[in-house]
Design an enzyme around this catalytic site. Structure first.
Site, PDB file in Angstrom:
ATOM      1  N   ARG A  54     -32.190  34.605 -24.150  1.00 21.99           N
ATOM      2  CA  ARG A  54     -31.831  35.761 -23.322  1.00 21.99           C
ATOM      3  C   ARG A  54     -33.109  36.442 -22.828  1.00 21.99           C
ATOM      4  O   ARG A  54     -33.185  36.895 -21.684  1.00 21.99           O
ATOM      5  CB  ARG A  54     -30.971  36.761 -24.113  1.00 21.99           C
ATOM      6  N   TYR A 107     -21.912  43.479   2.122  1.00 25.86           N
ATOM      7  CA  TYR A 107     -21.026  42.626   1.332  1.00 25.86           C
ATOM      8  C   TYR A 107     -20.029  43.481   0.560  1.00 25.86           C
ATOM      9  O   TYR A 107     -20.392  44.503  -0.040  1.00 25.86           O
ATOM     10  CB  TYR A 107     -21.881  41.777   0.384  1.00 25.86           C
ATOM     11  N   ASP A 179     -31.439  43.220   0.811  1.00 25.45           N
ATOM     12  CA  ASP A 179     -30.687  42.023   0.462  1.00 25.45           C
ATOM     13  C   ASP A 179     -31.045  40.957   1.491  1.00 25.45           C
ATOM     14  O   ASP A 179     -30.691  41.062   2.665  1.00 25.45           O
ATOM     15  CB  ASP A 179     -29.189  42.319   0.479  1.00 25.45           C
ATOM     16  N   LYS A 204     -25.994  31.235  -2.634  1.00 24.01           N
ATOM     17  CA  LYS A 204     -25.865  30.924  -1.222  1.00 24.01           C
ATOM     18  C   LYS A 204     -26.947  29.940  -0.762  1.00 24.01           C
ATOM     19  O   LYS A 204     -26.990  28.826  -1.242  1.00 24.01           O
ATOM     20  CB  LYS A 204     -25.894  32.230  -0.415  1.00 24.01           C
TER      21      LYS A 204
END
Length: 384
Positions: A54, A107, A179, A204
């Site tokens: 982690r 978005y 973004d 994406k």
């Protein structure tokens, strides 16, 4: 950004940054370290700084180094999804009583995060047309801590002048977050234009093959990078090693894919602009697009996303989506295959009734890298 790559071309950096040969075997592809914990050489004696995956994992480290190099940043951080990256960023930058300026086109998941999640712990937000720096300036208050921008935006393909809004942010003493998902670092590098943080949905274009979900943050400020890394570890929504490996693999072909995405999208946008049933085409590569000049200034090409509106309203738009055959009806974007969707009922259903609500007659395309003539023929039959 490593000095090793500062003078090299994007294509070279994409293939080599973070992708050092395995020291044990010489494998040219970084291994997938599918491991949770690491043997220590005595208490506190960490090998390479690894103790628990982690906190850090060698495969994720390779991806994070690659991301930082591609965006020209000092620190890259990889997450389990784009929204996990956004959540970490917001919880690092903001506290109760703080304010954020968000775009009037974004978005739907980002809007939902602001409207339904962070607002519950006292963070306020207001909407501005980020294509107008004066509107952004007017929306800033004495409690504003960040300005959030998408360019090109989702799904209306709006363009924000990053350098101009960066100046607004600098004057106000706030962070500028961009973004960069629709453009990718191959087409646009916000940090070089004055942004403080770059956000990506790695799902994406960066992954590029519709086979992985991931997110990223890249920053130019080492101190902010450390703060984000603390929260990333404390909150735990990290990219898994196999997901990191898949994104690294996808990034190696990012440049050639984006060239083809942009080439195909331009041909499709030009066809749609001439079609009798299409009332409006939204693509920054078209000269009539209001953000065309700005996009040409800050982008290498105009990307693979095209939206358009059709005569006949919502039902006609849905029918176009249903009739498409080569374009797959589905959410997401940025894969090698072409996708079509109805934002109002699909990706942007969460913004219905808000200032971000999208037109009901809107269709969004993620233009893939198939043969352009085949894609054009499919859209022509879908339009009827």
């Amino acid at each position: 950004m490593s000095e090793t790559f500062s003078s090299q071309s994007f294509e070279t950096v994409a293939i080599h940054a973070g992708n050092t040969a395995d020291p044990l075997t010489g494998a040219v592809v970084p291994p997938i370290y599918q491991v949770s914990t690491y043997k220590q050489d005595g208490v506190g004696g960490l090998r390479g700084g690894y103790e628990y995956s982690r906190s850090a994992n060698p495969t994720r480290t390779a991806l994070e180094e690659n991301l930082a190099a591609l965006e020209g940043g000092r620190r890259g951080l990889a997450f389990s999804s784009g929204l996990a990256a956004e959540d970490c960023l917001l919880r690092t930058l903001l506290g109760p009583g703080d304010h954020v300026v968000i775009p009037n086109d974004a978005y739907g998941g980002t809007f939902r995060l602001f409207a339904k999640v962070v607002s519950r712990w006292g963070v306020e937000w207001s909407v501005a047309d980020t294509s107008d720096p004066a509107a952004v300036r007017a929306a800033v208050t004495d409690r504003t801590k960040a300005i959030w921008v998408e360019t090109p935006s989702n799904p209306l393909l709006g363009i924000t002048d990053i350098a101009a809004v960066a100046q607004v942010a600098k004057e106000a003493g706030v962070r500028l977050v961009v973004d960069n998902t629709f453009a990718s670092p191959y087409l646009q590098q916000p940090l070089a234009l004055g942004a403080d943080v770059v956000v990506h949905s790695l799902t994406k274009y960066m992954g590029g093959h519709s086979d992985v979900v991931g997110g990223a943050l890249v920053v130019g400020d080492s101190e902010l990078g450390e703060e984000l890394a603390f929260h990333q570890n404390a909150m735990g929504a990290v990219a898994g090693p196999f997901d990191a490996w898949l994104v690294l693999r996808g990034i190696k072909t990012l440049a050639v894919r984006m060239d083809r995405h942009s080439e195909n999208a331009t041909k499709i946008a030009e066809m749609l602009s001439r079609h009798a049933r299409v009332t409006r085409v939204l693509y920054p590569g078209l000269p009539e697009h209001p953000g065309h000049e700005t996009a040409a200034k800050q982008m290498k090409a105009f990307g693979g996303m095209v939206s358009f509106q059709v005569e006949g309203g919502e039902e006609a738009a849905v029918a176009v989506c249903d009739r498409a055959k080569l374009f797959t009806l589905g959410e997401s974007l940025g894969g090698v295959e072409s996708l079509i969707e109805h934002p109002g009922r699909m990706t942007h259903a969460s913004v219905v009734g808000s200032a971000l609500e999208v037109p009901a007659d809107l269709v969004r395309l993620s233009v893939g890298i198939e043969n352009a003539d085949d894609l054009l023929a499919d859209l022509q039959q879908a339009l009827g």
